[in-house]
Design a protein around this motif. Structure first.
Motif, PDB file in Angstrom:
ATOM      1  N   SER A 251       6.344  -2.132  11.798  1.00 45.44           N
ATOM      2  CA  SER A 251       5.500  -1.064  12.353  1.00 45.44           C
ATOM      3  C   SER A 251       4.956  -0.177  11.238  1.00 45.44           C
ATOM      4  O   SER A 251       3.776   0.203  11.246  1.00 45.44           O
ATOM      5  CB  SER A 251       6.293  -0.209  13.344  1.00 45.44           C
ATOM      6  N   LEU A 252       5.811   0.163  10.273  1.00 46.02           N
ATOM      7  CA  LEU A 252       5.353   0.992   9.137  1.00 46.02           C
ATOM      8  C   LEU A 252       4.303   0.260   8.308  1.00 46.02           C
ATOM      9  O   LEU A 252       3.339   0.869   7.840  1.00 46.02           O
ATOM     10  CB  LEU A 252       6.547   1.375   8.254  1.00 46.02           C
ATOM     11  N   ARG A 253       4.465  -1.048   8.138  1.00 38.81           N
ATOM     12  CA  ARG A 253       3.472  -1.826   7.384  1.00 38.81           C
ATOM     13  C   ARG A 253       2.115  -1.790   8.098  1.00 38.81           C
ATOM     14  O   ARG A 253       1.072  -1.606   7.468  1.00 38.81           O
ATOM     15  CB  ARG A 253       3.955  -3.275   7.232  1.00 38.81           C
ATOM     16  N   ILE A 254       2.140  -1.923   9.424  1.00 40.19           N
ATOM     17  CA  ILE A 254       0.898  -1.887  10.207  1.00 40.19           C
ATOM     18  C   ILE A 254       0.238  -0.512  10.085  1.00 40.19           C
ATOM     19  O   ILE A 254      -0.978  -0.406   9.872  1.00 40.19           O
ATOM     20  CB  ILE A 254       1.174  -2.247  11.682  1.00 40.19           C
ATOM     21  N   VAL A 255       1.049   0.549  10.202  1.00 35.86           N
ATOM     22  CA  VAL A 255       0.502   1.908  10.070  1.00 35.86           C
ATOM     23  C   VAL A 255      -0.100   2.094   8.674  1.00 35.86           C
ATOM     24  O   VAL A 255      -1.194   2.675   8.525  1.00 35.86           O
ATOM     25  CB  VAL A 255       1.593   2.966  10.347  1.00 35.86           C
ATOM     26  N   ALA A 256       0.585   1.586   7.646  1.00 37.26           N
ATOM     27  CA  ALA A 256       0.059   1.700   6.281  1.00 37.26           C
ATOM     28  C   ALA A 256      -1.274   0.975   6.146  1.00 37.26           C
ATOM     29  O   ALA A 256      -2.209   1.485   5.505  1.00 37.26           O
ATOM     30  CB  ALA A 256       1.067   1.148   5.279  1.00 37.26           C
ATOM     31  N   GLU A 257      -1.390  -0.211   6.754  1.00 42.21           N
ATOM     32  CA  GLU A 257      -2.653  -0.961   6.708  1.00 42.21           C
ATOM     33  C   GLU A 257      -3.770  -0.202   7.425  1.00 42.21           C
ATOM     34  O   GLU A 257      -4.902  -0.143   6.942  1.00 42.21           O
ATOM     35  CB  GLU A 257      -2.473  -2.359   7.324  1.00 42.21           C
ATOM     36  N   VAL A 258      -3.442   0.397   8.577  1.00 38.13           N
ATOM     37  CA  VAL A 258      -4.446   1.169   9.325  1.00 38.13           C
ATOM     38  C   VAL A 258      -4.906   2.365   8.492  1.00 38.13           C
ATOM     39  O   VAL A 258      -6.104   2.657   8.401  1.00 38.13           O
ATOM     40  CB  VAL A 258      -3.878   1.625  10.694  1.00 38.13           C
ATOM     41  N   LEU A 259      -3.944   3.072   7.872  1.00 42.28           N
ATOM     42  CA  LEU A 259      -4.303   4.233   7.043  1.00 42.28           C
ATOM     43  C   LEU A 259      -5.140   3.813   5.840  1.00 42.28           C
ATOM     44  O   LEU A 259      -6.095   4.502   5.464  1.00 42.28           O
ATOM     45  CB  LEU A 259      -3.035   4.967   6.578  1.00 42.28           C
ATOM     46  N   LYS A 260      -4.780   2.680   5.249  1.00 43.01           N
ATOM     47  CA  LYS A 260      -5.547   2.185   4.106  1.00 43.01           C
ATOM     48  C   LYS A 260      -6.982   1.865   4.536  1.00 43.01           C
ATOM     49  O   LYS A 260      -7.948   2.236   3.859  1.00 43.01           O
ATOM     50  CB  LYS A 260      -4.876   0.931   3.536  1.00 43.01           C
ATOM     51  N   SER A 261      -7.117   1.188   5.681  1.00 40.24           N
ATOM     52  CA  SER A 261      -8.442   0.860   6.191  1.00 40.24           C
ATOM     53  C   SER A 261      -9.232   2.120   6.515  1.00 40.24           C
ATOM     54  O   SER A 261     -10.422   2.214   6.212  1.00 40.24           O
ATOM     55  CB  SER A 261      -8.337   0.000   7.456  1.00 40.24           C
ATOM     56  N   THR A 262      -8.557   3.102   7.138  1.00 42.37           N
ATOM     57  CA  THR A 262      -9.216   4.365   7.469  1.00 42.37           C
ATOM     58  C   THR A 262      -9.683   5.060   6.198  1.00 42.37           C
ATOM     59  O   THR A 262     -10.785   5.612   6.148  1.00 42.37           O
ATOM     60  CB  THR A 262      -8.240   5.281   8.252  1.00 42.37           C
ATOM     61  N   GLY A 263      -8.850   5.004   5.161  1.00 44.23           N
ATOM     62  CA  GLY A 263      -9.231   5.608   3.880  1.00 44.23           C
ATOM     63  C   GLY A 263     -10.457   4.945   3.288  1.00 44.23           C
ATOM     64  O   GLY A 263     -11.355   5.613   2.776  1.00 44.23           O
ATOM     65  N   LYS A 264     -10.538   3.622   3.372  1.00 45.91           N
ATOM     66  CA  LYS A 264     -11.690   2.894   2.843  1.00 45.91           C
ATOM     67  C   LYS A 264     -12.950   3.243   3.627  1.00 45.91           C
ATOM     68  O   LYS A 264     -14.026   3.429   3.060  1.00 45.91           O
ATOM     69  CB  LYS A 264     -11.445   1.387   2.882  1.00 45.91           C
ATOM     70  N   ILE A 265     -12.810   3.344   4.963  1.00 45.66           N
ATOM     71  CA  ILE A 265     -13.964   3.701   5.803  1.00 45.66           C
ATOM     72  C   ILE A 265     -14.454   5.089   5.434  1.00 45.66           C
ATOM     73  O   ILE A 265     -15.660   5.330   5.308  1.00 45.66           O
ATOM     74  CB  ILE A 265     -13.585   3.618   7.312  1.00 45.66           C
ATOM     75  N   SER A 266     -13.539   6.005   5.220  1.00 41.24           N
ATOM     76  CA  SER A 266     -13.902   7.375   4.841  1.00 41.24           C
ATOM     77  C   SER A 266     -14.644   7.394   3.509  1.00 41.24           C
ATOM     78  O   SER A 266     -15.604   8.130   3.329  1.00 41.24           O
ATOM     79  CB  SER A 266     -12.658   8.270   4.765  1.00 41.24           C
ATOM     80  N   GLU A 267     -14.174   6.588   2.559  1.00 43.70           N
ATOM     81  CA  GLU A 267     -14.817   6.527   1.241  1.00 43.70           C
ATOM     82  C   GLU A 267     -16.244   5.992   1.369  1.00 43.70           C
ATOM     83  O   GLU A 267     -17.174   6.535   0.760  1.00 43.70           O
ATOM     84  CB  GLU A 267     -14.020   5.618   0.303  1.00 43.70           C
ATOM     85  N   VAL A 268     -16.431   4.939   2.194  1.00 42.82           N
ATOM     86  CA  VAL A 268     -17.771   4.360   2.377  1.00 42.82           C
ATOM     87  C   VAL A 268     -18.694   5.381   3.016  1.00 42.82           C
ATOM     88  O   VAL A 268     -19.834   5.556   2.606  1.00 42.82           O
ATOM     89  CB  VAL A 268     -17.684   3.060   3.227  1.00 42.82           C
ATOM     90  N   GLU A 269     -18.203   6.100   4.016  1.00 42.01           N
ATOM     91  CA  GLU A 269     -19.037   7.108   4.691  1.00 42.01           C
ATOM     92  C   GLU A 269     -19.357   8.258   3.759  1.00 42.01           C
ATOM     93  O   GLU A 269     -20.466   8.805   3.791  1.00 42.01           O
ATOM     94  CB  GLU A 269     -18.331   7.595   5.971  1.00 42.01           C
ATOM     95  N   ALA A 270     -18.400   8.617   2.915  1.00 40.83           N
ATOM     96  CA  ALA A 270     -18.663   9.707   1.949  1.00 40.83           C
ATOM     97  C   ALA A 270     -19.722   9.276   0.947  1.00 40.83           C
ATOM     98  O   ALA A 270     -20.580  10.081   0.560  1.00 40.83           O
ATOM     99  CB  ALA A 270     -17.350  10.089   1.246  1.00 40.83           C
ATOM    100  N   GLU A 271     -19.720   8.033   0.519  1.00 38.46           N
ATOM    101  CA  GLU A 271     -20.723   7.538  -0.425  1.00 38.46           C
ATOM    102  C   GLU A 271     -22.112   7.501   0.226  1.00 38.46           C
ATOM    103  O   GLU A 271     -23.122   7.758  -0.426  1.00 38.46           O
ATOM    104  CB  GLU A 271     -20.338   6.129  -0.915  1.00 38.46           C
ATOM    105  N   LYS A 272     -22.174   7.187   1.535  1.00 33.75           N
ATOM    106  CA  LYS A 272     -23.429   7.140   2.243  1.00 33.75           C
ATOM    107  C   LYS A 272     -24.058   8.526   2.308  1.00 33.75           C
ATOM    108  O   LYS A 272     -25.280   8.667   2.264  1.00 33.75           O
ATOM    109  CB  LYS A 272     -23.251   6.620   3.675  1.00 33.75           C
ATOM    110  N   GLU A 273     -23.204   9.532   2.433  1.00 37.50           N
ATOM    111  CA  GLU A 273     -23.720  10.902   2.557  1.00 37.50           C
ATOM    112  C   GLU A 273     -24.289  11.392   1.221  1.00 37.50           C
ATOM    113  O   GLU A 273     -25.113  12.298   1.210  1.00 37.50           O
ATOM    114  CB  GLU A 273     -22.617  11.844   3.038  1.00 37.50           C
TER     115      GLU A 273
END
Length: 92
Positions: free
Chosen positions: A69-91
């Motif tokens: 469960s912790l591994r899955i949460v870590a993967e979700v957070l990592k993915s969320t972090g990457k999405i945030s970085e892409v959106e920040a670059e778009k702005e």
């Protein structure tokens, strides 16, 4: 006189023999009881050990499930972090 002494000695020896037989039988009964008690202790110990093993297996399964469960949460957070970085670059 010698015959009377021998008869008394035989009588005493027969009494000691009977006493020894009784003591021997008591020791046998006591030994059997002790072995029975030892068997009971071993059986109880084995049952306790089985319960501990079962509990440990359950704990290991919970730990493994929790780690997954912790591994899955870590993967979700990592993915969320990457999405945030892409959106920040778009702005920019």
């Amino acid at each position: 006189i010698n015959v009377e002494k021998l008869k008394q000695e035989i009588f005493i020896l027969q009494g000691e023999l009977e006493s020894s037989k009784v003591e021997n039988e008591n020791l046998r009964v006591g030994q059997t009881t002790d072995l029975g008690a030892v068997k009971d202790i071993i059986d109880f110990s084995l049952q306790s050990l089985h319960k501990i093993i079962t509990g440990t297996n359950w704990s290991i399964k919970q730990l493994t499930s929790g780690a997954e469960s912790l591994r899955i949460v870590a993967e979700v957070l990592k993915s969320t972090g990457k999405i945030s970085e892409v959106e920040a670059e778009k702005e920019l």
